[in-house]
Scaffold this active site. Structure first.
Site, PDB file in Angstrom:
ATOM      1  N   ASP A  21      -0.884  -0.777  -5.382  1.00 17.87           N
ATOM      2  CA  ASP A  21      -1.492  -0.604  -3.932  1.00 17.87           C
ATOM      3  C   ASP A  21      -1.459  -2.184  -4.204  1.00 17.87           C
ATOM      4  OD1 ASP A  21      -2.353  -1.075  -1.623  1.00 17.87           O
ATOM      5  OD2 ASP A  21      -4.019   0.515  -2.197  1.00 17.87           O
TER       6      ASP A  21
HETATM    7  C1  BGC Z   1      -4.000  -0.143   1.580  1.00 14.84           C
HETATM    8  C2  BGC Z   1      -2.657   0.741   0.991  1.00 14.84           C
HETATM    9  C3  BGC Z   1      -1.583   0.792   2.946  1.00 14.84           C
HETATM   10  C4  BGC Z   1      -0.930  -1.622   1.633  1.00 14.84           C
HETATM   11  C5  BGC Z   1       0.038  -1.706   2.552  1.00 14.84           C
HETATM   12  C6  BGC Z   1      -3.253  -1.720   1.840  1.00 14.84           C
HETATM   13  O1  BGC Z   1      -4.404  -2.798   1.883  1.00 14.84           O
HETATM   14  O2  BGC Z   1      -4.836   0.146   0.436  1.00 14.84           O
HETATM   15  O3  BGC Z   1      -2.609   1.624   2.008  1.00 14.84           O
HETATM   16  O4  BGC Z   1      -0.443   1.368   2.332  1.00 14.84           O
HETATM   17  O5  BGC Z   1      -2.393  -2.450   2.179  1.00 14.84           O
HETATM   18  O6  BGC Z   1      -0.076  -1.758   4.308  1.00 14.84           O
END
Ligand code: BGC
Length: 791
Positions: free
Chosen positions: A284
């Site tokens: 993540d």
């Molecule tokens: C989120 C993810 C997301 C990523 C990219 C993170 O803060 O938890 O679900 O895909 O950001 O935007």
């Protein structure tokens, strides 16, 4: 989307808070994180055997620097980017959010959210949504869709991102994961199952830091015992891996004390080992806290790479140059790096992304505020594709259909719905009208209908059919009068009879809403903007008050038994056709068939599994979320404690009535050993877990006088060890029936469906004793049941 820092949360103690003592020794009660090394190499087993050969050939041509680039994100046109290697004809990877739309894009659709999708209980519609979403990602040149979501699953009613995922029931979420992934990947786009794993709250999801980067406290640790991990939180990811998901995104939280993206037990042991995952583990955004430990712990791709968070600048990454360094100084074996890239490139080849994949739409790069062009570190992103391509096709029709078929009819007194051509209608509530916050909304705005929540899981609307607009359009055809009152404060504080024309309307339609967003947990289960008082105020005057909620999930609905509240519809976040979808249901063009994918309790205090919202200590390790309730979340808990609820899991009314008869239980195999014979692991784990051992049949009849669909549901009582839930969903089938018609449904019970996770054997085991097979229309509306020993 990077999380906001949340140190302030430590100071706020809302009414529902769980304050955990700082006690690191408590971890001993839970699953432990034994070291599991080395990270298993991909073999391509399960259908990727041809693709892995191409991936290995690709890897063999790469320099070490190129290899380091391949595993490290870099600022570029998309929310996540792998830099092109032009010399090898590789044009890079474009990763885009998210669960209900390609978010950073123009001319793209906003689909119903995960919670709505789950409420359809319709495998085919879920698959079709995946296909349509996949087509939009592909049309925009995005190789990797950062969806679907199985975690959070919904341990807590308050978790801020439950709406992005599907349901607190692992079986339902598992089916939704599989259908979504197969749909998305059917058009050659890589799906990402996220967030692995036990990512059940937003509060302190990331570590907190001082302005100079000094750590204040580590992120929350989800402390989960082994059985609960397998039977609840891993379960839907097993479906995802079985469906051939390309990547799995590790989560922000710690798991039993160790960060998810460097947790060797969860990545090497559970995901790649036990589940036989052949794709890549992607972090993540900002979830990486180490280099070598993460790589050895099973992480294959660091996203977004170098980051501008916590004082770090783009280009500063735990991976990147450190990978080259570590290989060169002998601390990292090159074979591990080669496996990381093999895992990244195998699904790329398997899905044919090396041939004729559309170029990235340059308009996405302009909309990308996360890594705007000024931050790019390379000139290799060449955006020659056509700008602002319209990828919406005819998806609006599907969105409208899913919107209607996901709207749960919770109450319908005296068959008030469908509406019988009312000639005087009053529309109330700030959720009825046009959005006032713009079409890329990230805040809980007061005026306007909600079609989605906020954060990386949102979408950029290109149009929005509001309830008011759709009601007006229908009323115009019918020659009906429509009055509107959209100010919640005014409604809640007024005698409504003074607002409306003297003759009471035939029907008062009240639209109320609940916002939820990434990086924040909900503070309350009330409707926002004093929605409960709005309903009371209208119902005090109007004897035919119909309430529609657009909400992230669970609301307390204190007005549910008000005699003037004649109907309640939970429409969740239904996407860009929201108004048309709700009018289809209100007027009966669509007969509601959705079911609640969670339970609505009688009282807010009835819910368990609350997020940890505060800690009493400044100990860096103080944030602990102990999943003490084990398997008892949602209906498993209410059933185990024999508690009454307002509306149970699986409940939802229709304009018709249905009956079930003729339960038949058949053994599908000769003999059933308690534990499956050993077979080499394939994606999804031991292939024997997916063998059908029993089938259950029942006949469903539409006994009403209108056609419509219903969802027979199979619940199984497993005579497992202490802690086994009283019953668990193990099958459902959406069936459309003309009035008076019957059809036979069949549920296939696989080995996993009849097993519990034996923590001693470290195997799924079918227990001795009597199982109960119960078929009904909800978790508490069981029509047929029979008991037998299955072994
Ligand atoms: C989120 C993810 C997301 C990523 C990219 C993170 O803060 O938890 O679900 O895909 O950001 O935007």
């Amino acid at each position: 989307m990077l999380s906001s820092l949340l140190p302030i949360a430590a100071l706020v103690v809302p009414a529902f808070a769980v304050v955990q003592p700082s006690n690191t020794t408590i971890l001993g009660q839970y699953g432990h994180v034994p070291p599991v090394y080395p990270s298993p190499n991909a073999t391509g087993v399960g259908g990727w055997e041809g693709a892995i050969v191409k991936a290995r050939a690709f890897v063999s041509q790469m320099t070490l620097e190129e290899k380091a680039d391949m595993v490290t994100g870099t600022p570029g046109p998309c929310v996540g980017n792998i830099v092109p290697i032009l010399r090898l004809g590789f044009s890079g990877l474009c990763l885009q959010d998210g669960p209900l739309s390609i978010r950073v894009a123009d001319y793209a659709s906003v689909f119903p959210a995960g919670v709505s999708t789950a409420a359809t209980f319709d495998r085919d519609l879920i698959y079709q949504r995946g296909v349509a979403m996949g087509a939009e990602f592909r049309g925009k040149g995005s190789h990797v869709a950062l969806t679907p979501v199985a975690s959070p699953m919904g341990r807590s009613a308050y978790a801020g991102r439950n709406w992005e995922g599907f349901s607190p029931d692992p079986y339902l979420t598992g089916v939704c994961m599989a259908e979504s992934i197969e749909g998305i990947q059917s058009v050659g786009v890589q799906a990402t199952a996220k967030h692995w794993v036990a990512n059940e709250q937003e509060t302190q999801r990331n570590p907190s830091y001082e302005a100079d980067g000094t750590l204040i406290q580590e992120s929350v640790s989800s402390n989960v015992d082994d059985r609960t991990m397998h039977e609840l939180y891993m379960w839907p990811f097993a479906n995802a891996v079985k469906s051939g998901v390309s990547s799995v995104m590790c989560s922000y939280n710690r798991i039993n004390g160790s960060y998810a993206c460097e947790n060797s037990k969860s990545q090497n042991g559970l995901l790649k080992g036990e589940l036989g995952f052949q794709g890549y583990s992607m972090s993540d955004w900002g979830g990486v806290h180490s280099g070598l430990s993460s790589i050895e712990g099973g992480l294959d791709m660091n996203m977004p790479g170098g980051i501008g968070l916590y004082g770090m600048t783009w280009g500063h990454s735990y991976f990147g140059g450190n990978v080259t360094l570590a290989v060169n100084n002998g601390s990292l074996d090159l074979s591990r790096v080669d496996d990381m890239i093999t895992r990244i490139m195998t699904p790329y080849y398997f899905l044919g992304q090396d041939v004729g994949f559309p170029e990235i739409d340059p308009s996405g790069a302009d909309l990308n505020t996360f890594s705007p062009k000024s931050t790019w570190l390379t000139d290799d992103f060449v955006l020659n594709g056509r700008r602002s391509r319209d990828v919406r096709a005819d998806h609006g029709e599907l969105i409208r259909q899913i919107g209607a078929e996901s709207t749960v009819l919770l109450k319908n007194l005296n068959n008030t719905l469908p509406l019988k051509a009312p000639t005087s209608i009053a529309v109330f509530g700030n959720d009825a009208g046009p959005d006032t916050q713009g079409f890329y909304n990230q805040v809980d705005f007061e005026y306007g209908t909600l079609s989605s929540g906020g954060g990386s899981g949102t979408g950029r609307l290109t149009y929005l059919v509001t309830p008011l607009e759709a009601i007006n359009a229908k009323a115009q055809i019918d020659g009906a009068l429509v009055q509107q009152f959209l100010n919640n404060t005014l409604i809640a504080t007024s005698d409504v009879s003074t607002l409306v024309i003297p003759t009471p309307p035939d029907v008062c339609l009240v639209f109320v809403k609940t916002w939820a967003e990434e990086a924040k947990d909900r503070q309350s289960l009330d409707l926002d903007w004093d929605g409960n008082s709005v309903v009371e105020s209208v119902a005090a005057y109007c004897a035919n008050t119909v309430v529609v909620t657009h909400s992230s999930g669970i609301n307390n609905l204190p007005f549910a038994n008000h005699p003037n509240v004649t109907a309640i519809l939970a429409a969740h976040y239904s996407g860009q056709e929201s108004g048309n979808s709700i009018v289809d249901v209100l007027y009966g063009a669509v007969n509601p068939s959705a079911k609640l994918p969670y339970t609505i309790a009688l009282e807010d205090d009835d819910y368990n599994g609350l997020p940890t919202t505060s800690v009493e200590s400044s100990d860096p390790d103080a944030w602990q979320a102990n999943f003490d309730e084990k398997l008892e979340i949602d209906y498993r808990y209410f059933d185990a404690k024999n508690m009454s609820v307002l509306y149970e899991f699986g409940f939802g009314l229709s304009y018709s009535t249905f009956e079930l008869a003729s339960l038949k239980i058949s053994k599908a195999v000769e003999s059933i050993p308690a534990v499956a014979d050993f077979q080499p692991t394939a994606p999804g784990g031991n292939p024997a877990l997916w063998d059908t051992l029993y089938t259950v049949n029942a006949t469903v009849t539409n006994t009403g006088d209108v056609s419509g669909a219903t969802v027979p549901q199979l619940y199984v009582t497993i005579p497992g060890p202490v802690g086994t839930p009283p019953k668990q969903l193990r099958g459902f089938e959406k069936v459309f029936l003309e009035a008076g018609a019957s059809s036979e449904v069949q549920f296939s019970l696989m080995r996993r469906d009849l097993s519990y996770w034996d923590v001693i054997l470290q195997e799924w085991a079918v227990p001795e004793g009597n199982f109960t097979f119960a078929v009904g229309f909800s978790s508490r509306d069981i029509k047929l049941s029979a008991s037998l020993a299955v072994l």
